[in-house]
Design an enzyme around this catalytic site. Structure first.
Site, PDB file in Angstrom:
ATOM      1  N   ASN A   1       0.832  -1.208   0.000  1.00  0.00           N
ATOM      2  CA  ASN A   1       0.000   0.000   0.000  1.00  0.00           C
ATOM      3  C   ASN A   1       0.868   1.259   0.000  1.00  0.00           C
ATOM      4  OD1 ASN A   1      -2.015  -1.816   0.113  1.00  0.00           O
ATOM      5  ND2 ASN A   1      -2.536  -1.477   2.262  1.00  0.00           N
TER       6      ASN A   1
ATOM      7  N   ASP B   1      -0.605   4.196   0.923  1.00  0.00           N
ATOM      8  CA  ASP B   1      -1.430   5.196   1.623  1.00  0.00           C
ATOM      9  C   ASP B   1      -0.850   5.698   2.944  1.00  0.00           C
ATOM     10  OD1 ASP B   1      -2.031   3.080   3.438  1.00  0.00           O
ATOM     11  OD2 ASP B   1      -3.833   2.523   2.314  1.00  0.00           O
TER      12      ASP B   1
ATOM     13  N   HIS C   1       5.791  -0.545  -2.803  1.00  0.00           N
ATOM     14  CA  HIS C   1       5.299   0.165  -3.987  1.00  0.00           C
ATOM     15  C   HIS C   1       5.357   1.690  -3.832  1.00  0.00           C
ATOM     16  CE1 HIS C   1       2.872  -3.635  -5.372  1.00  0.00           C
ATOM     17  NE2 HIS C   1       4.164  -3.764  -5.510  1.00  0.00           N
TER      18      HIS C   1
ATOM     19  N   CYS D   1      11.983  13.574  -8.193  1.00  0.00           N
ATOM     20  CA  CYS D   1      12.407  14.386  -9.340  1.00  0.00           C
ATOM     21  C   CYS D   1      12.770  13.453 -10.499  1.00  0.00           C
ATOM     22  CB  CYS D   1      13.618  15.231  -8.934  1.00  0.00           C
ATOM     23  SG  CYS D   1      14.309  16.133 -10.341  1.00  0.00           S
TER      24      CYS D   1
ATOM     25  N   CYS E   1       5.621  15.283  -1.042  1.00  0.00           N
ATOM     26  CA  CYS E   1       4.896  15.799  -2.203  1.00  0.00           C
ATOM     27  C   CYS E   1       4.363  17.213  -1.930  1.00  0.00           C
ATOM     28  CB  CYS E   1       3.737  14.858  -2.520  1.00  0.00           C
ATOM     29  SG  CYS E   1       2.855  15.378  -3.982  1.00  0.00           S
TER      30      CYS E   1
ATOM     31  N   CYS F   1      15.040  22.113  -9.169  1.00  0.00           N
ATOM     32  CA  CYS F   1      15.934  22.132 -10.345  1.00  0.00           C
ATOM     33  C   CYS F   1      15.163  22.472 -11.621  1.00  0.00           C
ATOM     34  CB  CYS F   1      16.653  20.787 -10.494  1.00  0.00           C
ATOM     35  SG  CYS F   1      15.642  19.476 -11.209  1.00  0.00           S
TER      36      CYS F   1
HETATM   37  P1  OAD Z   1      -6.183  -6.022  -4.881  1.00  0.00           P
HETATM   38  O1  OAD Z   1      -7.221  -5.015  -5.164  1.00  0.00           O
HETATM   39  O2  OAD Z   1      -5.615  -6.774  -6.030  1.00  0.00           O
HETATM   40  O3  OAD Z   1      -6.728  -7.082  -3.854  1.00  0.00           O
HETATM   41  C1  OAD Z   1      -7.353  -6.714  -2.663  1.00  0.00           C
HETATM   42  C2  OAD Z   1      -7.626  -7.960  -1.861  1.00  0.00           C
HETATM   43  O4  OAD Z   1      -8.175  -7.557  -0.630  1.00  0.00           O
HETATM   44  C3  OAD Z   1      -8.627  -8.926  -2.504  1.00  0.00           C
HETATM   45  O5  OAD Z   1      -8.107 -10.248  -2.462  1.00  0.00           O
HETATM   46  C4  OAD Z   1      -9.871  -8.808  -1.615  1.00  0.00           C
HETATM   47  O6  OAD Z   1     -10.573 -10.037  -1.490  1.00  0.00           O
HETATM   48  C5  OAD Z   1      -9.242  -8.415  -0.297  1.00  0.00           C
HETATM   49  N1  OAD Z   1     -10.126  -7.649   0.600  1.00  0.00           N
HETATM   50  C6  OAD Z   1     -11.134  -6.793   0.295  1.00  0.00           C
HETATM   51  N2  OAD Z   1     -11.659  -6.250   1.399  1.00  0.00           N
HETATM   52  C7  OAD Z   1     -10.965  -6.770   2.448  1.00  0.00           C
HETATM   53  C8  OAD Z   1     -11.017  -6.599   3.850  1.00  0.00           C
HETATM   54  N3  OAD Z   1     -11.903  -5.776   4.426  1.00  0.00           N
HETATM   55  N4  OAD Z   1     -10.145  -7.286   4.618  1.00  0.00           N
HETATM   56  C9  OAD Z   1      -9.241  -8.123   4.042  1.00  0.00           C
HETATM   57  N5  OAD Z   1      -9.131  -8.319   2.736  1.00  0.00           N
HETATM   58  C10 OAD Z   1      -9.976  -7.653   1.941  1.00  0.00           C
HETATM   59  O7  OAD Z   1      -5.033  -5.270  -4.056  1.00  0.00           O
HETATM   60  P2  OAD Z   1      -3.506  -5.712  -3.858  1.00  0.00           P
HETATM   61  O8  OAD Z   1      -3.375  -7.168  -3.706  1.00  0.00           O
HETATM   62  O9  OAD Z   1      -2.956  -4.841  -2.807  1.00  0.00           O
HETATM   63  O10 OAD Z   1       0.163  -2.053  -7.455  1.00  0.00           O
HETATM   64  O11 OAD Z   1      -2.901  -5.276  -5.246  1.00  0.00           O
HETATM   65  C11 OAD Z   1      -1.532  -5.425  -5.466  1.00  0.00           C
HETATM   66  C12 OAD Z   1      -1.019  -4.319  -6.321  1.00  0.00           C
HETATM   67  O12 OAD Z   1      -1.793  -4.236  -7.531  1.00  0.00           O
HETATM   68  C13 OAD Z   1      -1.198  -2.924  -5.720  1.00  0.00           C
HETATM   69  O13 OAD Z   1      -0.159  -2.589  -4.832  1.00  0.00           O
HETATM   70  C14 OAD Z   1      -1.181  -2.052  -6.934  1.00  0.00           C
HETATM   71  C15 OAD Z   1      -2.121  -2.848  -7.794  1.00  0.00           C
HETATM   72  O14 OAD Z   1      -2.073  -2.630  -9.138  1.00  0.00           O
HETATM   73  C16 OAD Z   1       0.631  -1.020  -8.128  1.00  0.00           C
HETATM   74  O15 OAD Z   1      -0.039  -0.023  -8.338  1.00  0.00           O
HETATM   75  C17 OAD Z   1       2.033  -1.198  -8.575  1.00  0.00           C
END
Ligand code: OAD
Length: 236
Positions: free
Chosen positions: A91, A93, A108, A116, A125, A139
């Protein structure tokens, strides 16, 4: 489990879902509403930096209003209890840090930082000024969000640290991630091969391998219960 147990929590967007921050995949996911290739690639930024920044400004606004939820708070408490607890997050955030976690590896990047494009310098930011969503470095070059986009490598130091930590842990929580995006998705397998127990917290199934315990529950519900259980046993 004793006080010196080496614990990792690998988190994804699902851990912040209950703070009102949308995840990426699934029906309500960001990638269902926006096109990755327009907003989250280096090519998109070269083509239209203002569009990309506009989207990150919008997300900053949303994230700026969000508060850590019970899952973040439980994880912060775990860091207090266990000196060898580390968080690895996909994350951007900053909510884990807002909840109080200090030992955080950000794979990430972070939406509150900019980089820059000429010097590579990372700074906080700058707020938007006027109509232009694009901030500039002292710059004179453009700044970009200090986040990892599709097709880009992860920050080397963070990735190396993450591998070290999972290779050496005894328990690895995998919380709120779809386990689809590598290399982050491969970390639990490294922990598993090194002999750790892997505990997944996710209301939906995922393709993650090597999981010992699946907890099919929202993180904001499951993590405080797990914390209570740990606190009850008073690890020494
Ligand atoms: P995803 O959106 O791919 O997956 C979110 C996961 O959280 C899913 O498996 C849901 O089932 C689960 N979920 C939803 N609500 C939940 C809750 N309340 N408690 C627990 N789990 C819950 O997000 P990421 O796996 O973080 O990368 O995605 C990986 C990367 O893909 C991100 O960091 C981002 C994205 O593209 C970049 O931007 C490089």
């Amino acid at each position: 489990m004793n006080k010196d147990t080496r614990i990792i929590a690998l988190t994804g967007a699902g851990v912040s879902a209950e703070s009102g921050i949308p995840t990426f995949r699934g029906k309500e996911g960001l990638w269902n509403r926006y096109r990755v290739q327009d907003l989250a690639t280096p090519e998109a930024f070269t083509r239209a930096p203002d569009t990309v920044w506009e989207w990150y400004r919008y997300r900053q606004e949303l994230i700026g209003k969000a508060k850590p939820n019970p899952a973040h708070l439980a994880l912060a408490k775990m860091e207090e209890i266990f000196p060898e607890f580390y968080l690895i997050t996909q994350n951007i955030d900053g909510l884990h840090q807002k909840a109080g976690n200090k030992r955080v590896v950000e794979l990430h990047g972070n939406i509150w930082e900019a980089r820059c494009i000429a010097e590579g310098k990372i700074i906080e930011c700058p707020p938007r000024t006027g109509n232009d969503p694009v901030p500039y470095c002292t710059c004179g070059s453009m700044l970009r969000p200090n986040v990892v986009w599709f097709g880009e490598a992860l920050p080397v130091e963070a990735l190396e640290r993450a591998y070290q930590l999972v290779q050496d842990c005894e328990i690895c929580f995998v919380i709120g991630t779809s386990s689809l995006v590598y290399p982050a998705a491969g970390l639990p397998m490294v922990a598993f091969e090194a002999g750790a127990d892997i505990i997944e917290v996710n209301p939906a199934p995922s393709p993650a391998l090597g999981i010992s315990i699946h907890i099919r529950e929202k993180a904001g519900i499951a993590m405080p219960v797990i914390l209570d259980e740990i606190s009850r046993t008073k690890p020494v």
